[in-house]
Motif scaffolding. Structure first.
Motif, PDB file in Angstrom:
ATOM      1  N   GLN A 163       0.826  -1.202   0.000  1.00  0.00           N
ATOM      2  CA  GLN A 163       0.000   0.000   0.000  1.00  0.00           C
ATOM      3  C   GLN A 163       0.868   1.264   0.000  1.00  0.00           C
ATOM      4  OE1 GLN A 163      -3.289  -0.514  -0.387  1.00  0.00           O
ATOM      5  NE2 GLN A 163      -2.802  -2.707  -0.345  1.00  0.00           N
ATOM      6  N   ASP A 164       1.694   1.403  -1.019  1.00  0.00           N
ATOM      7  CA  ASP A 164       2.494   2.608  -1.170  1.00  0.00           C
ATOM      8  C   ASP A 164       2.630   2.920  -2.655  1.00  0.00           C
ATOM      9  OD1 ASP A 164       4.288   0.684  -2.023  1.00  0.00           O
ATOM     10  OD2 ASP A 164       5.729   0.988  -0.411  1.00  0.00           O
ATOM     11  N   ALA A 165       3.456   3.897  -2.976  1.00  0.00           N
ATOM     12  CA  ALA A 165       3.542   4.388  -4.356  1.00  0.00           C
ATOM     13  C   ALA A 165       4.066   3.339  -5.330  1.00  0.00           C
ATOM     14  CB  ALA A 165       4.418   5.639  -4.415  1.00  0.00           C
ATOM     15  N   ILE A 166       4.914   2.413  -4.859  1.00  0.00           N
ATOM     16  CA  ILE A 166       5.500   1.437  -5.785  1.00  0.00           C
ATOM     17  C   ILE A 166       4.764   0.098  -5.768  1.00  0.00           C
ATOM     18  CG2 ILE A 166       7.782   2.480  -5.834  1.00  0.00           C
ATOM     19  CD1 ILE A 166       8.697   0.520  -3.745  1.00  0.00           C
ATOM     20  N   GLY A 167       3.746  -0.031  -4.909  1.00  0.00           N
ATOM     21  CA  GLY A 167       2.840  -1.177  -4.949  1.00  0.00           C
ATOM     22  C   GLY A 167       3.520  -2.535  -4.985  1.00  0.00           C
ATOM     23  N   ASP A 168       3.185  -3.311  -6.023  1.00  0.00           N
ATOM     24  CA  ASP A 168       3.654  -4.689  -6.126  1.00  0.00           C
ATOM     25  C   ASP A 168       5.169  -4.792  -6.323  1.00  0.00           C
ATOM     26  OD1 ASP A 168       2.351  -7.100  -5.742  1.00  0.00           O
ATOM     27  OD2 ASP A 168       2.481  -7.647  -7.853  1.00  0.00           O
ATOM     28  N   PHE A 169       5.784  -3.773  -6.889  1.00  0.00           N
ATOM     29  CA  PHE A 169       7.235  -3.800  -7.074  1.00  0.00           C
ATOM     30  C   PHE A 169       7.949  -3.804  -5.718  1.00  0.00           C
ATOM     31  CE2 PHE A 169       5.807  -2.484 -11.220  1.00  0.00           C
ATOM     32  CZ  PHE A 169       6.716  -3.064 -12.089  1.00  0.00           C
ATOM     33  N   GLY A 170       7.454  -2.991  -4.795  1.00  0.00           N
ATOM     34  CA  GLY A 170       8.027  -2.987  -3.455  1.00  0.00           C
ATOM     35  C   GLY A 170       7.809  -4.307  -2.746  1.00  0.00           C
ATOM     36  N   ARG A 171       6.635  -4.893  -2.946  1.00  0.00           N
ATOM     37  CA  ARG A 171       6.327  -6.184  -2.321  1.00  0.00           C
ATOM     38  C   ARG A 171       7.293  -7.263  -2.794  1.00  0.00           C
ATOM     39  NH1 ARG A 171       2.759 -10.729  -3.132  1.00  0.00           N
ATOM     40  NH2 ARG A 171       2.566 -10.072  -5.296  1.00  0.00           N
ATOM     41  N   VAL A 172       7.582  -7.284  -4.097  1.00  0.00           N
ATOM     42  CA  VAL A 172       8.511  -8.266  -4.641  1.00  0.00           C
ATOM     43  C   VAL A 172       9.921  -8.050  -4.077  1.00  0.00           C
ATOM     44  CG1 VAL A 172       9.717  -8.969  -6.754  1.00  0.00           C
ATOM     45  CG2 VAL A 172       7.226  -8.773  -6.739  1.00  0.00           C
TER      46      VAL A 172
END
Length: 312
Positions: free
Chosen positions: A205-214
């Motif tokens: 739940q931030d600006a980079i979404g799924d990229f940050g999660r990965v």
């Protein structure tokens, strides 16, 4: 006289050799018993009604053309339910020649051709045809061979971390996280238990979404690897395998799992190299009717990057 002394000396050496061999044999048996007891103890603690349903899947896998072992790693909340998509798609590679581990994260919204089903997000392949169709999808789009698969239930991940690492896993949390992850994490380096670590790797739940999660998923795997090496090394592997086994649906045998892990640790190449697909500047954000927001890949660019990374 001299011959008698010589024969007596030979007998002493022979007895000593037998004693040494017997001692080594005893140590090996004791070590094997210890490894087995650690595995069984962790397995019994984990194996309860929260364990993943052990659906049997066909998987026509093989080593790649260089002899590397590539493993399809899947993470899911479904716990075996039918027609579920996978939240996490990774390829773990083990090179038996240099014991070098590598890891590739495939973004779940990557827009690819799924054999027999047309274009869709890559994580739909599992819903259509399990790990085998996902294997075929990766082969068709990226020309990569996979030998094994392993599906990890997220709740099993929590229990595995708590059993195998009772003091937690050290993570440098980069920001405050709380939305839609069931826990609240404050910034800073800290020890996370299983529930907290799961929240960390699922936050998007931030600006980079799924990229940050990965990125966080890769960081967590590296942190777990570092913890194994720094604390107990090879002796901790049976406990980890035992803890995670009830929550993993896989075609990898326990002996192979421990053997690969032991080779990686004893080979000295514990630093895990990582890659994300799509690579930077290798995709466009796009919305497709009936599918939603997707990552439209430059397939040639990503395929080249993947092979340059894995085929070394």
């Amino acid at each position: 006289m001299r011959s008698a002394r010589h024969q007596k000396k030979k007998r002493r050496l022979k007895k000593r050799a037998i004693f040494i061999l017997f001692s080594l044999f005893t140590v090996c048996i004791a070590g094997a018993a210890y490894f087995y007891s650690q595995y069984k103890d962790a397995f019994s603690k984990s194996n309860d009604d929260t364990a993943i349903a052990q659906t049997e899947y066909d998987f026509d896998g093989k080593k790649d053309k260089y002899g590397n072992t590539n493993i399809l790693l899947l993470g899911s909340d479904s716990r075996g339910e039918e027609h579920a998509r996978t939240d996490t798609i990774m390829i773990a590679q083990y090179n038996s020649k240099n014991s070098k581990p590598k890891m590739v994260s495939i973004m779940r919204d990557s827009y690819v051709e799924i054999p027999g089903h047309g274009m869709n997000k890559i994580n739909a392949a599992f819903a259509y045809g399990g790990p085998e169709l996902l294997r075929q999808t990766l082969k068709e789009n990226f020309d990569i061979d996979l030998q094994y698969y392993a599906i990890l239930d997220f709740q099993g991940f929590v229990k595995m971390v708590d059993i195998a690492f009772p003091e937690g896993i050290e993570i440098d949390v980069e920001k405050r996280m709380s939305k839609k992850i069931g826990v609240t994490l404050e910034p800073g380096r800290q020890m996370l238990d299983g529930k907290e670590l799961l929240g960390y790797v699922r936050f998007r739940q931030d600006a980079i979404g799924d990229f940050g999660r990965v990125d966080r998923q890769q960081q967590a795997i590296k942190a777990i690897s570092d913890q194994i090496v720094s604390v107990d090394g090879i002796t901790k592997l049976p406990k980890i395998v035992g803890a995670v086994s009830p929550f993993v649906n896989t075609n990898i045998g326990v002996t192979d799992t421990i053997g690969i892990g032991k080779d990686i640790l004893s080979g000295g190449s514990t630093n895990i190299e990582s890659l994300r697909i799509p690579v930077d500047n290798g995709y466009e954000n796009r919305r497709v009717d009936g599918v939603g927001a997707v990552l439209d890949l430059d397939l040639d660019k990503n395929k080249t990057a993947l092979h340059e990374f894995l085929d070394q």
